[in-house]
Design a protein around this motif. Structure first.
Motif, PDB file in Angstrom:
ATOM      1  N   ALA A  19      -4.971   2.196   0.869  1.00 41.48           N
ATOM      2  CA  ALA A  19      -4.934   1.242   0.757  1.00 41.48           C
ATOM      3  C   ALA A  19      -5.829   0.432  -0.157  1.00 41.48           C
ATOM      4  N   HIS A  45       0.250  -2.041  -3.297  1.00 40.81           N
ATOM      5  CA  HIS A  45      -0.784  -2.253  -3.046  1.00 40.81           C
ATOM      6  C   HIS A  45      -1.052  -2.949  -1.040  1.00 40.81           C
ATOM      7  N   TYR A  55       1.378  -1.222   1.522  1.00 43.75           N
ATOM      8  CA  TYR A  55       0.363   0.019   2.158  1.00 43.75           C
ATOM      9  C   TYR A  55      -0.932  -0.403   3.189  1.00 43.75           C
ATOM     10  N   VAL A  56      -1.235  -1.733   2.797  1.00 44.94           N
ATOM     11  CA  VAL A  56      -2.330  -2.010   4.030  1.00 44.94           C
ATOM     12  C   VAL A  56      -1.391  -2.881   4.889  1.00 44.94           C
TER      13      VAL A  56
END
Length: 560
Positions: free
Chosen positions: A373, A398, A401-402
């Protein structure tokens, strides 16, 4: 015996806060920080399941190019509700709950600084949770404005009524902000004023450093979002013109108020996860945390830099070129203190005597996905690239993924690591590793395909799309369904183990930290005699003890 608890309701003869025979306390207005912590965790996990159901329905719609499952208005509303529920009712409350439980124990305090304020902050969560869910069912809900509620779209009132779904949604967000501000005041005061004798700043666990840094962001940033929500509420209900361009208002001003907090909010979320990694890796690698003091200070550097990065969310909102360049540089700069932490964790693991238990597996998985990320985050910090993929699924991939890859896996690591401390029971290692395998596979199947979809130009928040995007959407939907299934072994493990799991001693992991010096679960007053701290918190392989009076603490708890 004198009752030393800050909680006036916690009497010596009461059962322990985490004991299965003490379940009634979790439905009371308890002021015991451990009870409140578990109340936060259980309540937020319920809403996590609700948000997960929304996600699976959304992915069910996207498994085919045609919009053939939901009405488009319902789909848009569900998209908004998924994001809002996951942020305001799962991520923030779960991290506050874990911090509530651990911070007083880790710093040698008997409770939070303001126990009643702490309880009041929690009981606002189910209140704004009900209001938020009601906004989905009431006409005029937040279907088009998104989870960011940008005006002028959010100013539209198709029902013509004073109370409609958009009003309820904004009211819930405002109440959430008030609750979080109350919690931030409590955490900062507790950490500054209630540390045990000898616990200097550089003897605090890294988790406490990250909670402190995160709550400083809350105190400085959250009032902006709360004020923006109130101003937007007034625009809709009583006809003010803060953001209405037809009346001379400025809708971009709301974007600034929103993102001035809502991007730093990412660090409010991820900083405690960094703290979890910093606690877990030394335990299961049997090594001190590499560069402890630098890791601690880097949390405060992230706090400072978090306040000067928000405009990268507005690169496509008519932002001047010079401003794009400034905020592109500051956004990239914040990767430096974050990279320091990653380097320290890798150095801690390197050459260690690794024990690949469930908490360690989740921590390693969360770290790996956070690094991925971070790479895509640097890409998005570049203004030309950000404008290219603006409002596409690359941004969604993105972000998830965080939030899921790093945050949720970090929270699972924390659940398993501190489960014996909270409940006095051991979990099933087999079910835990099955849960990890399903989560790791489901996360990557769900969110990795969003990156090529975004690069190819697929916009987010659409119910139908060009058939050329079908393959990656099918893969992402399979991953989403797998993630939904992955919660089943976790729920079975937590409930079954809490009720009849093997009894745990006070320190099953042979960890170093004040929370591991007390019984499992801890007594209501935590410490009958305050610990006297004489060393840094990560003395693995070192001879000096953490506290000078450990024997007296053990005798005091055994005597009960």
């Amino acid at each position: 015996m004198t009752n030393l608890s800050v909680d006036a309701t916690a009497q010596v003869g009461q059962p322990l806060p985490g004991a299965p025979n003490n379940w009634k306390r979790f439905f009371s207005f308890s002021t015991d920080h451990k009870v409140i912590g578990i109340q936060y965790l259980v309540t937020s996990f319920f809403f996590f399941l609700v948000g997960g159901v929304f996600a699976m329905i959304i992915r069910g719609e996207l498994i085919t190019p045609e919009a053939d499952l939901l009405d488009r208005t319902v789909y848009n509303a569900m998209f908004t509700m998924h994001g809002t529920v996951m942020l305001f009712l799962w991520t923030f409350p779960s991290l506050v709950g874990l911090s509530n439980y651990l911070v007083p124990l880790m710093i040698g305090a008997k409770d939070m600084a303001f126990p009643r304020l702490n309880a009041a902050a929690f009981w606002m969560v189910p209140v704004f949770g009900v209001i938020l869910m009601a906004s989905f069912l009431v006409p005029g809900g937040p279907s088009q404005s998104g989870w960011w509620a940008y005006p002028p779209v959010s100013l539209q009132n198709p029902t013509g009524n004073f109370i409609n779904g958009q009003v309820l949604w904004i009211l819930a967000v405002a109440i959430s902000g008030v609750s979080s501000i109350m919690g931030a005041i409590n955490f900062v005061t507790t950490i500054v004023r209630m540390r045990a004798p000898g616990m200097t700043w550089f003897r605090m666990p890294a988790f406490v450093w990250t909670v402190f840094a995160a709550q400083i962001i809350q105190l400085f940033g959250l009032p902006a979002l709360t004020a923006g929500a109130v101003m937007l509420l007034l625009d809709i209900t009583v006809g003010t013109s803060f953001f209405d361009p037809a009346k001379g208002g400025d809708p971009v001003l709301f974007q600034h108020l929103f993102w001035f907090y809502s991007h730093p909010a990412v660090y409010v979320i991820i900083l405690p996860i960094f703290g979890i990694f910093s606690e877990i890796f030394p335990v299961y690698a049997r090594k001190p945390l590499f560069g402890y003091k630098v890791v601690a200070v880097s949390s405060l550097i992230i706090t400072g830099l978090s306040g000067i990065v928000w405009v990268h969310h507005m690169f496509a909102s008519g932002t001047p070129g010079w401003m794009r360049m400034v905020f592109m540089a500051t956004t990239m700069l914040i990767s430096v203190p974050t990279g320091i932490k990653v380097f320290a964790w890798v150095a801690t693991i390197w050459g260690g005597k690794l024990r690949l238990t469930t908490p360690m597996l989740f921590a390693l998985g969360g770290l790996t996905m956070f690094v991925f990320a971070g790479v895509t985050g640097i890409m998005l910090a570049s203004a030309p690239f950000d404008i290219h993929v603006n409002n596409t699924y690359f941004v969604v991939g993105h972000f998830h993924y965080v939030i899921y890859g790093a945050v949720v896996m970090g929270m699972y690591a924390a659940f398993y690591h501190w489960f014996p401390k909270m409940t006095g029971r051991m979990y099933s290692e087999g079910l835990g590793k099955l849960h990890f395998a399903l989560t790791l596979l489901g996360t990557n199947l769900n969110f990795l395909p969003m990156h090529p979809l975004g690069l190819q130009g697929m916009p987010r928040r659409v119910a139908s799309y060009d058939p050329e995007f079908a393959f990656w959407n099918v893969v992402a939907s399979i991953g989403a369904f797998l993630l939904g299934m992955s919660t089943l072994p976790f729920i079975l493990n937590m409930i079954g183990s809490w009720v009849q799991g093997e009894k745990a001693d006070k320190n099953p992991w042979r960890a170093i930290g004040l929370e591991w010096l007390v019984s499992s679960p801890p007594t209501p007053e935590n410490f009958e005699e305050l610990p006297i701290v004489v060393a840094e918190p990560y003395g693995y392989g070192k001879s000096e003890p953490l506290v000078a009076n450990a024997d007296k603490l053990e005798v005091a708890h055994e005597s009960r």
